[in-house]
Design a protein around this motif. Sequence first.
Motif, PDB file in Angstrom:
ATOM      1  N   VAL A 124     -35.823 -34.654  -8.701  1.00  0.00           N
ATOM      2  CA  VAL A 124     -34.785 -35.697  -8.715  1.00  0.00           C
ATOM      3  C   VAL A 124     -33.667 -35.312  -7.744  1.00  0.00           C
ATOM      4  N   SER A 125     -32.958 -36.322  -7.230  1.00  0.00           N
ATOM      5  CA  SER A 125     -31.834 -36.018  -6.338  1.00  0.00           C
ATOM      6  C   SER A 125     -30.627 -36.859  -6.749  1.00  0.00           C
ATOM      7  N   GLY A 126     -29.459 -36.523  -6.192  1.00  0.00           N
ATOM      8  CA  GLY A 126     -28.239 -37.243  -6.578  1.00  0.00           C
ATOM      9  C   GLY A 126     -27.090 -36.881  -5.662  1.00  0.00           C
ATOM     10  N   PRO A 127     -25.881 -37.365  -5.986  1.00  0.00           N
ATOM     11  CA  PRO A 127     -24.754 -37.259  -5.046  1.00  0.00           C
ATOM     12  C   PRO A 127     -24.192 -35.833  -4.888  1.00  0.00           C
ATOM     13  N   ASP A 128     -23.752 -35.521  -3.653  1.00  0.00           N
ATOM     14  CA  ASP A 128     -23.071 -34.242  -3.390  1.00  0.00           C
ATOM     15  C   ASP A 128     -21.637 -34.302  -3.936  1.00  0.00           C
ATOM     16  N   ILE A 129     -21.001 -35.493  -3.829  1.00  0.00           N
ATOM     17  CA  ILE A 129     -19.641 -35.645  -4.367  1.00  0.00           C
ATOM     18  C   ILE A 129     -19.779 -36.115  -5.812  1.00  0.00           C
ATOM     19  N   GLU A 130     -19.258 -35.323  -6.720  1.00  0.00           N
ATOM     20  CA  GLU A 130     -19.461 -35.571  -8.150  1.00  0.00           C
ATOM     21  C   GLU A 130     -18.123 -35.735  -8.851  1.00  0.00           C
ATOM     22  N   ASP A 131     -18.187 -36.031 -10.153  1.00  0.00           N
ATOM     23  CA  ASP A 131     -16.949 -36.019 -10.935  1.00  0.00           C
ATOM     24  C   ASP A 131     -16.965 -34.811 -11.882  1.00  0.00           C
ATOM     25  N   ASP A 132     -15.826 -34.541 -12.463  1.00  0.00           N
ATOM     26  CA  ASP A 132     -15.651 -33.368 -13.322  1.00  0.00           C
ATOM     27  C   ASP A 132     -16.668 -33.363 -14.473  1.00  0.00           C
ATOM     28  N   TRP A 133     -16.937 -34.535 -15.036  1.00  0.00           N
ATOM     29  CA  TRP A 133     -17.842 -34.623 -16.190  1.00  0.00           C
ATOM     30  C   TRP A 133     -19.219 -34.033 -15.876  1.00  0.00           C
ATOM     31  N   HIS A 134     -19.827 -34.494 -14.772  1.00  0.00           N
ATOM     32  CA  HIS A 134     -21.198 -34.082 -14.485  1.00  0.00           C
ATOM     33  C   HIS A 134     -21.322 -32.635 -14.032  1.00  0.00           C
ATOM     34  N   VAL A 135     -20.244 -32.105 -13.420  1.00  0.00           N
ATOM     35  CA  VAL A 135     -20.342 -30.721 -12.917  1.00  0.00           C
ATOM     36  C   VAL A 135     -19.861 -29.719 -13.968  1.00  0.00           C
ATOM     37  N   PHE A 136     -18.822 -30.099 -14.761  1.00  0.00           N
ATOM     38  CA  PHE A 136     -18.231 -29.129 -15.689  1.00  0.00           C
ATOM     39  C   PHE A 136     -18.244 -29.577 -17.154  1.00  0.00           C
ATOM     40  N   SER A 137     -17.576 -30.693 -17.456  1.00  0.00           N
ATOM     41  CA  SER A 137     -17.315 -31.023 -18.864  1.00  0.00           C
ATOM     42  C   SER A 137     -18.588 -31.185 -19.679  1.00  0.00           C
ATOM     43  N   ALA A 138     -19.559 -31.924 -19.146  1.00  0.00           N
ATOM     44  CA  ALA A 138     -20.792 -32.148 -19.908  1.00  0.00           C
ATOM     45  C   ALA A 138     -21.584 -30.854 -20.068  1.00  0.00           C
ATOM     46  N   LEU A 139     -21.255 -29.870 -19.242  1.00  0.00           N
ATOM     47  CA  LEU A 139     -21.997 -28.606 -19.285  1.00  0.00           C
ATOM     48  C   LEU A 139     -21.238 -27.534 -20.067  1.00  0.00           C
ATOM     49  N   ASN A 140     -20.274 -27.983 -20.917  1.00  0.00           N
ATOM     50  CA  ASN A 140     -19.650 -27.043 -21.838  1.00  0.00           C
ATOM     51  C   ASN A 140     -18.685 -26.052 -21.182  1.00  0.00           C
ATOM     52  N   PHE A 141     -18.226 -26.379 -19.956  1.00  0.00           N
ATOM     53  CA  PHE A 141     -17.239 -25.498 -19.307  1.00  0.00           C
ATOM     54  C   PHE A 141     -15.894 -25.698 -19.995  1.00  0.00           C
TER      55      PHE A 141
END
Length: 337
Positions: A124-141
């Motif tokens: 799967v592929s997706g955007p290089d520019i992301e929001d905080d949720w997908h990079v950090f918050s949803a991942l328990n950071f």
Amino acid sequence: MNPKVEEIKQQLDQFRVEAGEHLEAFRLQFLSKKSELQQLLGEIKNVTPELRKDFGQKVNDLKQYAQQLFDDYKEKIENSATIQTSGIDVTRPAVLYTTGALHPVSMVMNQVCEIFEMIGFSTVSGPDIEDDWHVFSALNFPQDHPARDMQDTFFVNVNPEFLLRTHTSSLQVRTMESCLPPIRVICPGRVYRNETITARSHCIFHQVEGLYIAKDVSFAEMKQVLLFFAKEMFGEDTKIRLRPSYFPFTEPSAEMDIECKICGGKGCNVCKHSGWVEILGCGMVDPNVLNDCGIDSKKYSGYAFGLGIERMAMLKYKINDIRLYFENDVRFLGQFG
Ligand code: PHE
């Protein structure tokens, strides 16, 4: 046949005219007043009357033959001169066109994807520019995790809600949010970290991350899949070891090393004399992450892993400086085609 006529005919046939100066030499040797041919012409009148006609015929034929050759050579040389002065140098050696080749990073990335595709993972592929949720918050950071800091992450100036993804785990979140288990995906892509550029680290690099979610997924299953991967990638005799580690989104977490391919486990600069090199991070997906992405953690479990492509290519091709990948020096890139 008069031997002199025969001799001059031979000389005429052997004479090579390829340039202007040859043409002049030809003229001097065969057509000038002092040439042997001209002298033969002068001798016709001295030949006895019975033989004169025949001799005269032969010498005149030879003279015509020489003149014809001279005219042909002259035309040829003049034509090639006009081609040269018209701007096209037909004598120049041709330029050889070389074909391009894949960048070593693309080659290794494709290879990693192919290995996981063999055992049922989809890409799967997706955007290089992301929001905080997908990079950090949803991942328990946690809110105060250092990766969220300006020093570690590139934020988009006009709107700091957006940032350049620091790992492709963001694609795992996107997949969990949009697909029902079982999920078996790999996420290749470019990632960005605000790091000082040195021989060992760069602010841009590439990752392939993987995610498997189903019922009753075990740590042992993950270990077996990663062992399979290491053997496919680095050879059947490759040894792996797992060390406990920490990532906010996996519990338990581990880092996987392979026995150093450069020194064969004896110890060298690349493995910092330990005989082992780290190639990936992995672990069982934290139930918080599953729940946050809409997957019931009581029903499903899963594992995730992530590996750096540049590091992988360094080990495979024995490259000792990560900066080489981004300098676009064809002398470096040409070695992999
Ligand atoms: N996302 C982690 C990184 O970028 C790697 C990782 C992926 C670790 C999945 C564990 C599980 O370093």
